[in-house]
Design a protein around this motif. Sequence first.
Motif, short mmCIF file in Angstrom:
data_model
loop_
_atom_site.label_atom_id
_atom_site.label_comp_id
_atom_site.label_asym_id
_atom_site.label_seq_id
_atom_site.Cartn_x
_atom_site.Cartn_y
_atom_site.Cartn_z
N GLU A 35 15.75 -6.90 -1.32
CA GLU A 35 15.00 -6.83 -2.57
C GLU A 35 14.00 -5.68 -2.54
OE1 GLU A 35 14.93 -8.68 -5.51
OE2 GLU A 35 16.90 -9.37 -4.82
N LEU A 36 13.31 -5.49 -1.41
CA LEU A 36 12.36 -4.40 -1.27
C LEU A 36 13.06 -3.06 -1.41
CD1 LEU A 36 9.52 -3.34 -0.60
CD2 LEU A 36 10.11 -3.56 1.83
N SER B 56 0.83 -1.20 0.00
CA SER B 56 0.00 0.00 0.00
C SER B 56 0.86 1.26 0.00
CB SER B 56 -0.94 0.00 1.21
OG SER B 56 -0.22 0.16 2.42
N LEU B 57 2.02 1.20 0.64
CA LEU B 57 2.93 2.35 0.64
C LEU B 57 3.58 2.52 -0.73
CD1 LEU B 57 4.65 1.96 4.13
CD2 LEU B 57 2.85 3.57 3.48
N ILE B 58 3.95 1.41 -1.35
CA ILE B 58 4.54 1.49 -2.69
C ILE B 58 3.53 2.05 -3.68
CG2 ILE B 58 5.52 0.13 -4.58
CD1 ILE B 58 6.60 -1.81 -2.45
N GLU B 59 2.28 1.60 -3.56
CA GLU B 59 1.22 2.07 -4.45
C GLU B 59 0.92 3.55 -4.23
OE1 GLU B 59 -1.89 -0.61 -3.51
OE2 GLU B 59 -0.91 -2.34 -4.49
N ALA B 60 1.19 4.04 -3.03
CA ALA B 60 0.98 5.46 -2.74
C ALA B 60 2.11 6.33 -3.27
CB ALA B 60 0.83 5.67 -1.23
N VAL C 5 5.28 6.61 -2.38
CA VAL C 5 6.12 7.30 -1.41
C VAL C 5 7.55 7.32 -1.92
CG1 VAL C 5 4.65 6.66 0.53
CG2 VAL C 5 6.57 5.18 -0.10
N GLY C 6 8.33 8.30 -1.45
CA GLY C 6 9.72 8.40 -1.87
C GLY C 6 10.64 7.48 -1.10
N ILE C 7 10.21 7.10 0.11
CA ILE C 7 11.02 6.23 0.96
C ILE C 7 10.12 5.59 2.00
CG2 ILE C 7 11.62 8.04 2.65
CD1 ILE C 7 14.49 6.79 2.64
N ILE C 8 10.48 4.40 2.47
CA ILE C 8 9.73 3.71 3.51
C ILE C 8 10.60 3.56 4.75
CG2 ILE C 8 8.67 1.52 4.21
CD1 ILE C 8 7.84 1.07 1.33
#
Length: 340
Positions: free
Chosen positions: A144-145, A121-125, A127-130
């Motif tokens: 890998e992520l 859900s964060l990748i789909e949003a 975001v520039g970094i997690i």
Amino acid sequence: MEGMAPEQWHRPATQSDVAREVGVSRTLVSFAFRGAPGVSDETREAIFAAAQRLGYRPNAAAADLARKHRSAVGLYLMDIRNEVYADILSGVRTALPHDGNRLILSVSRSVDGVDRGALDSLIEARVGIIIAATLLDTDHQVQELARVVPLVSVTRPVDGVDSVYSDDVTGARAATEHLLGLGHRRIAHLAGPIYDGHTARRQSYEKTMLDAGFAPVTLSAEDFTQEAGQRAAWELLGLADRPTAIFTHNDQLALGAREAAYAMNLSIPQDLSLVGYDDSKTSRLHGIDLTSVDLQAFELGRRAGSVALERLANPDAPTADIRLTPRLVVRNSTAPPGTG
């Protein structure tokens, strides 16, 4: 609403609406909200005032897309019910500028495995970094992520990935040595499930016990929750040669062990000494007074937020490896054995 036609009331105001209200181009409105040069102070103030009247809110995601730069910070928390993650969240918020990067929160629905949906859900949003606290993936999966989206690993180090964590070897050794120093010899460790990056506390406890000449007794709970701690502690306390002290992987497990002890009519610390890990707010409450290892959760979050901002500003910067030193906070849940 004054300045808007009736057919506009049902939809959010846009930059075009603001431009018509002020009598300027939509491009100039865009420049004003982006802080770009070429807009006079008088015009900028007029644009902002019109936006407030019309209820216009800038679309940060669209602005990122236009600039080809992702400014949003995603924060993944393993378990919001555990106070340590609330403290990490507070620390991250402190590090981020109030008028700058958006913070998008995603919380795992599981505390006993990997919730890929919460990360996706964060990748789909976009975001520039997690900032991830705490990942239960393997080191390889985390690496890998990090190749898909920049990542800051919090509470565990991962090679090649920005990491902010507490020194679990030092923390677990301090907890075990405290109990040994009180005279305990039958000290058990209530561990969590085994995942990459989450075995240092277990290993440090076992090494400290062996170095002192005593046999370690380790039992893994089903997950990291209070309920799992209560079930596992019931098993430990049912042993014929039951431990006089238990050191747990986190405060939640310690609270579960505390409930199991009272259900078996054992007093703390007279019959059983307890040491937790996290130094959560609950551990400090009067009547609980849990001896616990402070891993500096707020500071972990604050430092992780700073690392995330640095990574956004400088993608080619060297990998960060920030290790904080935990401290043992002694309270009333520990005492010499047989004091009852």
